[in-house]
Design an enzyme around this catalytic site. Structure first.
Site, PDB file in Angstrom:
ATOM      1  N   SER A  53       5.077  12.628   9.103  1.00 43.81           N
ATOM      2  CA  SER A  53       6.020  13.499   8.396  1.00 43.81           C
ATOM      3  C   SER A  53       6.733  14.497   9.312  1.00 43.81           C
ATOM      4  CB  SER A  53       5.322  14.211   7.233  1.00 43.81           C
ATOM      5  OG  SER A  53       4.873  13.252   6.284  1.00 43.81           O
ATOM      6  N   GLU A  59      -1.618  10.371  15.094  1.00 45.90           N
ATOM      7  CA  GLU A  59      -1.013  10.305  13.764  1.00 45.90           C
ATOM      8  C   GLU A  59      -2.111  10.362  12.705  1.00 45.90           C
ATOM      9  OE1 GLU A  59       3.152   8.312  13.994  1.00 45.90           O
ATOM     10  OE2 GLU A  59       1.663   6.803  13.562  1.00 45.90           O
ATOM     11  N   ASN A  86      10.316   5.147  14.701  1.00 49.26           N
ATOM     12  CA  ASN A  86       9.569   3.962  14.252  1.00 49.26           C
ATOM     13  C   ASN A  86      10.177   3.560  12.916  1.00 49.26           C
ATOM     14  OD1 ASN A  86       7.783   2.039  13.423  1.00 49.26           O
ATOM     15  ND2 ASN A  86       6.065   3.453  13.051  1.00 49.26           N
ATOM     16  N   TRP A  87      11.032   2.544  12.978  1.00 50.59           N
ATOM     17  CA  TRP A  87      11.756   2.155  11.754  1.00 50.59           C
ATOM     18  C   TRP A  87      10.913   1.333  10.799  1.00 50.59           C
ATOM     19  CZ3 TRP A  87      16.987   0.364  14.370  1.00 50.59           C
ATOM     20  CH2 TRP A  87      17.735   1.502  14.694  1.00 50.59           C
ATOM     21  N   LYS A  88       9.731   0.906  11.217  1.00 51.46           N
ATOM     22  CA  LYS A  88       8.866   0.078  10.360  1.00 51.46           C
ATOM     23  C   LYS A  88       9.685  -1.124   9.845  1.00 51.46           C
ATOM     24  CE  LYS A  88       6.229   4.210   9.493  1.00 51.46           C
ATOM     25  NZ  LYS A  88       5.278   4.916   8.669  1.00 51.46           N
ATOM     26  N   GLY A 103       4.090   9.445   6.111  1.00 48.45           N
ATOM     27  CA  GLY A 103       4.909   9.085   4.953  1.00 48.45           C
ATOM     28  C   GLY A 103       4.560   9.869   3.697  1.00 48.45           C
ATOM     29  N   GLU A 147      -0.795   1.624   9.998  1.00 51.14           N
ATOM     30  CA  GLU A 147      -0.472   0.553   9.031  1.00 51.14           C
ATOM     31  C   GLU A 147      -0.996  -0.790   9.534  1.00 51.14           C
ATOM     32  OE1 GLU A 147       3.644   1.658   8.728  1.00 51.14           O
ATOM     33  OE2 GLU A 147       2.986   3.501   7.763  1.00 51.14           O
ATOM     34  N   HIS A 168      -0.951   1.180  15.331  1.00 46.17           N
ATOM     35  CA  HIS A 168      -0.423   2.029  14.255  1.00 46.17           C
ATOM     36  C   HIS A 168      -1.343   1.935  13.040  1.00 46.17           C
ATOM     37  CE1 HIS A 168       2.139   3.549  11.077  1.00 46.17           C
ATOM     38  NE2 HIS A 168       2.800   4.179  12.027  1.00 46.17           N
ATOM     39  N   GLY A 191       8.847   8.385  11.601  1.00 47.21           N
ATOM     40  CA  GLY A 191       9.097   7.280  10.684  1.00 47.21           C
ATOM     41  C   GLY A 191      10.271   7.600   9.779  1.00 47.21           C
ATOM     42  N   GLY A 192       9.975   8.109   8.582  1.00 45.56           N
ATOM     43  CA  GLY A 192      10.995   8.358   7.550  1.00 45.56           C
ATOM     44  C   GLY A 192      12.232   9.089   8.051  1.00 45.56           C
TER      45      GLY A 192
END
Ligand code: PGA
Length: 251
Positions: free
Chosen positions: A214, A168, A12-14, A174, A100, A98, A235-236
């Site tokens: 994470s 999640e 998930n590159w956001k 993150g 966010e 998600h 993500g990260g």
């Protein structure tokens, strides 16, 4: 039976990576993932990279996904994108719900329910995200929150064949604080029994439940070793090819 579920590892590159960066990443990733037949891969880029990535990923077996969509077919919704538009540019999946989107963009359970229905009716596969806030976990309400989010999102869906759930915990996203494999497994097992209650045991056994929050090369194998964890939403650690490739090659 965990053996019957093929793990799905998703990036998930956001809101990261330009078109050029997305293309360069995927072109470099393809040779690194050849031979990984016991797991499935999904790359969720920004809208602006989807079309180009769909051309590159064609016939590789790697899925392409968007990170959001609107529930309407079309209309006066400035800035929004429909399910048909995502299919049109070659998407297989869309991430919905998600945290966010829920917490930064105020998406409600009701909106997420409509999005899930529209995506599945249109022929997209869905990664449905659920998860509790830190204060909800600390006050012992994590399962209740996840149950409410799931019951709402799945309402009136007859089958879950094209749906993946991603658990999640919001406090793990993150932040570098992963849920322990034991805590994650406890929630995943709870989700699977809830699905068995709402549907039936076959549906629950077939359902993929990813963990997200994470995930990195150092913790993926332990997480994947749990009986009810069937993949990861990353993500990260999906932004650099080296770390994402190490996540993909978990054993
Ligand atoms: P993270 O993000 O891996 O950076 O915690 C996961 C996600 O938000 O899907």
């Amino acid at each position: 039976m965990k053996e019957t579920r093929k793990p799905l590892i998703a990036a998930n590159w956001k809101m990261h990576k330009t078109l050029g960066e997305s293309v360069a990443f995927v072109e470099a990733m393809i040779p690194k993932v050849r031979g990984l037949e016991d797991r499935e891969l999904l790359v969720c880029s920004s809208f602006t990279s989807l079309y180009a990535l769909s051309k590159i990923l064609k016939n590789t077996g790697i899925y392409l996904g968007a990170q959001n969509m609107h529930f309407a077919d079309s209309g006066a919704f400035t800035g929004e994108v429909s399910a048909t538009m995502l299919l049109d540019v070659g998407c297989d999946f869309v991430i919905l719900g998600h945290s966010e989107r829920r917490h930064v963009f105020s998406e409600t359970d009701e909106m997420i329910q409509k999005k899930v229905q529209k995506a599945l009716q249109s022929g997209l596969k869905v990664v449905l995200c659920v998860g509790e806030l830190l204060e909800e976990r600390e006050s012992g309400r994590a399962k209740e929150v996840v149950r409410t989010q799931l019951k709402s999102a799945l309402e009136s869906l007859e089958t879950l064949d094209s749906l993946v759930i991603a658990y999640e915990p919001v406090w793990a996203i993150g932040t570098g604080h992963t849920a322990t494999p034991k805590d994650a497994e406890e929630m995943h097992s709870f989700i699977r029994s809830l699905i068995s209650e709402l549907y039936d045991s076959d549906t629950a056994e077939r359902l993929l439940i990813q963990y997200g929050g994470s995930v990195k090369p150092e913790n993926i194998s332990q997480l994947m070793g749990q009986p009810n964890i069937d993949g990861a939403l990353v993500g990260g650690a999906s932004l650099e090819l080296d770390s994402f490739s190490r996540v993909l090659h978990f054993d």
